[in-house]
Scaffold this motif. Structure first.
Motif, mmCIF file in Angstrom:
data_model
loop_
_atom_site.group_PDB
_atom_site.id
_atom_site.type_symbol
_atom_site.label_atom_id
_atom_site.label_comp_id
_atom_site.label_asym_id
_atom_site.label_seq_id
_atom_site.Cartn_x
_atom_site.Cartn_y
_atom_site.Cartn_z
ATOM 1 N N ALA A 1 0.771 -1.256 0.012
ATOM 2 C CA ALA A 1 -0.022 0.103 0.077
ATOM 3 C C ALA A 1 0.865 1.363 -0.015
ATOM 4 O O ALA A 1 0.718 2.158 -0.589
ATOM 5 C CB ALA A 1 -0.907 -0.143 1.149
ATOM 6 N N GLY A 2 1.925 1.353 0.822
ATOM 7 C CA GLY A 2 2.936 2.473 0.894
ATOM 8 C C GLY A 2 3.654 2.542 -0.464
ATOM 9 O O GLY A 2 3.623 3.760 -1.082
ATOM 10 N N LEU A 3 4.320 1.562 -0.913
ATOM 11 C CA LEU A 3 4.776 1.541 -2.228
ATOM 12 C C LEU A 3 4.013 2.101 -3.298
ATOM 13 O O LEU A 3 4.250 2.875 -4.350
ATOM 14 C CB LEU A 3 5.472 0.220 -2.606
ATOM 15 N N SER A 4 2.699 1.448 -3.401
ATOM 16 C CA SER A 4 1.834 1.870 -4.554
ATOM 17 C C SER A 4 1.290 3.396 -4.564
ATOM 18 O O SER A 4 1.473 4.073 -5.441
ATOM 19 C CB SER A 4 0.499 0.975 -4.286
ATOM 20 N N THR A 5 0.952 3.841 -3.102
ATOM 21 C CA THR A 5 0.847 5.242 -2.924
ATOM 22 C C THR A 5 2.013 6.334 -3.383
ATOM 23 O O THR A 5 1.801 7.255 -4.071
ATOM 24 C CB THR A 5 0.584 5.707 -1.568
ATOM 25 N N LEU A 6 3.329 5.909 -2.891
ATOM 26 C CA LEU A 6 4.567 6.534 -3.288
ATOM 27 C C LEU A 6 4.522 6.645 -4.825
ATOM 28 O O LEU A 6 4.814 7.864 -5.618
ATOM 29 C CB LEU A 6 5.730 6.105 -2.863
ATOM 30 N N LEU A 7 4.458 5.627 -5.481
ATOM 31 C CA LEU A 7 4.533 5.644 -6.889
ATOM 32 C C LEU A 7 3.466 6.402 -7.761
ATOM 33 O O LEU A 7 3.687 7.294 -8.541
ATOM 34 C CB LEU A 7 4.595 4.305 -7.888
ATOM 35 N N TYR A 8 2.158 6.357 -7.037
ATOM 36 C CA TYR A 8 1.089 7.101 -7.707
ATOM 37 C C TYR A 8 1.201 8.530 -7.481
ATOM 38 O O TYR A 8 0.939 9.312 -8.429
ATOM 39 C CB TYR A 8 -0.207 6.664 -6.830
ATOM 40 N N LEU A 9 1.756 9.009 -6.544
ATOM 41 C CA LEU A 9 1.997 10.460 -6.279
ATOM 42 C C LEU A 9 3.251 11.110 -6.877
ATOM 43 O O LEU A 9 3.297 12.198 -7.273
ATOM 44 C CB LEU A 9 2.217 10.650 -4.672
ATOM 45 N N TYR A 10 4.268 10.167 -6.921
ATOM 46 C CA TYR A 10 5.478 10.928 -7.502
ATOM 47 C C TYR A 10 6.260 10.401 -8.957
ATOM 48 O O TYR A 10 6.995 11.042 -9.322
ATOM 49 C CB TYR A 10 6.711 10.672 -6.422
ATOM 50 N N TYR A 11 5.776 9.053 -9.151
ATOM 51 C CA TYR A 11 6.590 8.552 -10.290
ATOM 52 C C TYR A 11 6.193 9.153 -11.568
ATOM 53 O O TYR A 11 4.879 9.439 -11.713
ATOM 54 C CB TYR A 11 6.460 7.112 -10.338
ATOM 55 N N PRO A 12 7.227 9.451 -12.606
ATOM 56 C CA PRO A 12 8.397 9.177 -12.601
ATOM 57 C C PRO A 12 9.575 10.250 -11.959
ATOM 58 O O PRO A 12 10.561 10.202 -12.003
ATOM 59 C CB PRO A 12 8.592 8.965 -13.997
ATOM 60 N N ASN A 13 8.808 11.030 -11.379
ATOM 61 C CA ASN A 13 9.524 12.381 -10.626
ATOM 62 C C ASN A 13 10.164 12.017 -9.353
ATOM 63 O O ASN A 13 9.983 12.599 -8.420
ATOM 64 C CB ASN A 13 8.941 13.504 -10.977
ATOM 65 N N LEU A 14 10.831 10.850 -8.996
ATOM 66 C CA LEU A 14 11.510 10.431 -7.767
ATOM 67 C C LEU A 14 12.592 11.209 -7.480
ATOM 68 O O LEU A 14 13.397 11.611 -8.262
ATOM 69 C CB LEU A 14 11.602 8.869 -8.041
ATOM 70 N N GLU A 15 12.802 11.515 -6.427
ATOM 71 C CA GLU A 15 13.742 12.362 -5.760
ATOM 72 C C GLU A 15 14.946 11.118 -5.159
ATOM 73 O O GLU A 15 14.424 10.177 -4.750
ATOM 74 C CB GLU A 15 13.519 13.303 -4.694
ATOM 75 N N PRO A 16 16.045 11.293 -5.282
ATOM 76 C CA PRO A 16 17.023 10.594 -4.852
ATOM 77 C C PRO A 16 16.795 10.088 -3.373
ATOM 78 O O PRO A 16 17.020 8.830 -3.038
ATOM 79 C CB PRO A 16 18.459 11.293 -4.957
ATOM 80 N N TRP A 17 16.433 11.012 -2.479
ATOM 81 C CA TRP A 17 16.098 10.536 -1.075
ATOM 82 C C TRP A 17 15.042 9.540 -0.864
ATOM 83 O O TRP A 17 14.919 8.727 -0.122
ATOM 84 C CB TRP A 17 15.788 11.822 -0.171
ATOM 85 N N MET A 18 14.256 9.447 -1.952
ATOM 86 C CA MET A 18 13.112 8.335 -1.892
ATOM 87 C C MET A 18 13.524 7.141 -2.083
ATOM 88 O O MET A 18 12.519 6.181 -1.797
ATOM 89 C CB MET A 18 12.122 8.587 -3.117
ATOM 90 N N TYR A 19 14.801 6.766 -2.565
ATOM 91 C CA TYR A 19 15.511 5.355 -2.542
ATOM 92 C C TYR A 19 14.970 4.642 -1.191
ATOM 93 O O TYR A 19 14.733 3.670 -1.165
ATOM 94 C CB TYR A 19 16.879 5.614 -2.750
ATOM 95 N N TRP A 20 15.445 5.397 0.008
ATOM 96 C CA TRP A 20 15.405 4.716 1.363
ATOM 97 C C TRP A 20 14.294 4.400 1.741
ATOM 98 O O TRP A 20 13.525 3.684 2.327
ATOM 99 C CB TRP A 20 16.175 5.785 2.156
ATOM 100 N N LEU A 21 12.944 5.377 1.018
ATOM 101 C CA LEU A 21 11.589 4.810 1.252
ATOM 102 C C LEU A 21 11.111 4.071 0.570
ATOM 103 O O LEU A 21 10.432 2.982 1.045
ATOM 104 C CB LEU A 21 10.569 6.170 1.095
ATOM 105 N N ILE A 22 11.612 3.740 -0.686
ATOM 106 C CA ILE A 22 11.319 2.495 -1.467
ATOM 107 C C ILE A 22 11.778 1.315 -0.838
ATOM 108 O O ILE A 22 11.354 0.321 -0.967
ATOM 109 C CB ILE A 22 11.757 2.774 -2.959
#
Length: 436
Positions: A92-113
């Protein structure tokens, strides 16, 4: 209490344990198919890429130890359902993150992923829970075949998802693909919770029937394995057996190696042969993951006939040859590399079936605890190996993808030696439990 009727059957127990394992185990393929995308967007090094691919395997391995031992206390349903719920939260967390930000992911999001990968990997830990749950439903003479079916069918999940996901990425996009995966996991978790049944002993205990009477009735219903203590006692009891640690070492190579390569082989084919991720997913699925899963059933069956120790020697010899062949193939000979992948997949699958035939044989009075140590620490190889393979890439460039298989040469040789020692000591005792 005398009118209490045990629900379910060995067949239902096997089917639902296999189903729960299948839906949770798919997380092994969580990041392999999108590794190249994330590597480019986030600018990852070879080590960080390997760490990301391996992330689900950390929780998926270490949580097997306490959760499998928990089966000896409460049965398999509650521990397995708990792991699936944790995996649902991660997806659920991963899907939400991708829905909100992909493909404009920031480098710091690596640790969240990475964190969501750890949570999603909890579903992988269902393996040893289901092993113990299945073992309690079946008599020892049928455990090799039953556990082979359980693990063989459940192990199909990474191959199937690793094959489907690349096509889904192209047709409906990355975000939608992961949202659908989340929906599949959520529905599957609800279905498992509704229909899964514990083995007779655990149902009787939960109904308030005294332990001695519960043991008697459970044995009348065909349950041979009866837990002897609490979670901690089960772990302690199984840890006293040197055979438990020998099986941990073997499983580190066979199953830990399987977990590592299920994610890594897609990266290997894409980077070494400049292959489309869809084609790489198909090669990983049919040439390795699905093969290893299906042939695991054969590994359990033949271990019932000639003993798991001898089968392990043969299987790890196949892994050794396969690793050497891939090193020879480098990144220039596709047919040679594919042959090595197939050999390794077959060898690991057969070895996986053989090793878990030996768990209830060596530790019949604390099977859950032993399954936890073997399944947990053994599967830890799935987390340890990919970052090491990534270091070879950093050191040798593209050639590092093939050179890294020297790791499997070393692991396979060690496993052959350990299997030979066990064969010499216990090889003739095919279905007879080792005495305390």
């Amino acid at each position: 209490m005398e009118s209490f009727k045990v629900k379910g059957s060995p067949t239902i127990g096997l089917v639902m344990a296999t189903f729960g394992f299948f839906i949770g185990f798919a997380a092994v393929s969580l990041y392999g198919p999108v590794a190249k995308n994330l590597k480019e967007i986030l600018g990852l090094s070879g080590f960080l890429l390997g760490l990301l691919v391996a992330a689900p395997n950390l929780t998926g391995s270490l949580l097997r130890i306490p959760f499998a031992a928990w089966v000896d206390k409460v049965g398999g349903k509650i521990p397995l359902a708990t792991l699936l719920v944790l995996s649902v939260i991660g997806m659920a967390g991963l899907s939400t993150l991708l829905y909100l930000y992909y493909p404009n992911l920031e480098p710091w999001m690596y640790w969240l992923i990475l964190f969501f990968g750890f949570l999603s990997g909890c579903g992988i830990a269902t393996f040893s829970v289901g092993i113990a749950q299945t073992a309690y439903w079946f008599p020892e003479s049928k455990q090799g075949f039953a556990l082979g079916i359980y693990a063989g069918v459940g192990n199909l999940a990474p191959g199937i998802f690793g094959m489907i996901l690349p096509f889904a990425l192209k047709e409906i996009g990355l975000t939608t693909s992961y949202i659908l995966w989340f929906g599949f996991l959520l529905i599957g978790t609800v279905m498992y919770t509704l229909f899964a049944k514990d083995a007779p002993y655990f149902q009787l205990i939960k109904a308030g029937i005294p332990r001695e009477e519960a043991i008697k009735k459970a044995k009348e219903l065909g349950q041979e394995l009866i837990p002897t203590g609490s979670l901690i006692e089960s772990l302690k009891n199984s840890a006293r057996h040197i055979e438990t640690w020998a099986l941990v070492a073997l499983y580190f190579t066979s199953f830990g190696g399987f977990l590592a390569l299920t994610g890594w082989f897609i990266v290997f084919w894409v980077q070494s042969y400049d292959m489309e991720v869809r084609h790489a997913g198909l090669l990983m699925a049919f040439g390795f993951s699905l093969l290893a899963s299906v042939i695991r059933i054969f590994g359990g069956w033949v271990s019932d006939k000639i003993g798991g120790e001898l089968v392990s020697i043969i299987a790890f010899s196949m892994v050794l040859v396969g690793a050497i062949v891939i090193i020879i193939g480098g990144n220039t000979n596709f047919v040679v590399s594919l042959s090595g992948e197939i050999l390794m997949g077959a060898g690991m699958g057969i070895a996986n079936g053989a090793i878990f035939k030996l768990v209830p044989k060596y530790v019949p009075h604390a099977t859950g605890g032993a399954a936890g140590w073997v399944g947990g620490l053994g599967a830890f190889g799935g987390f340890v190996v990919p970052p090491i393979l990534g270091l070879f890439v950093e050191a040798h460039g593209v050639l590092g993808y093939s050179k890294g298989f020297i790791v499997y040469v070393i692991l396979a040789i060690s496993a052959i030696i350990i299997s030979s020692i066990l064969w010499k000591a216990y090889g003739k005792e095919i279905n007879k439990p080792i005495e305390e």
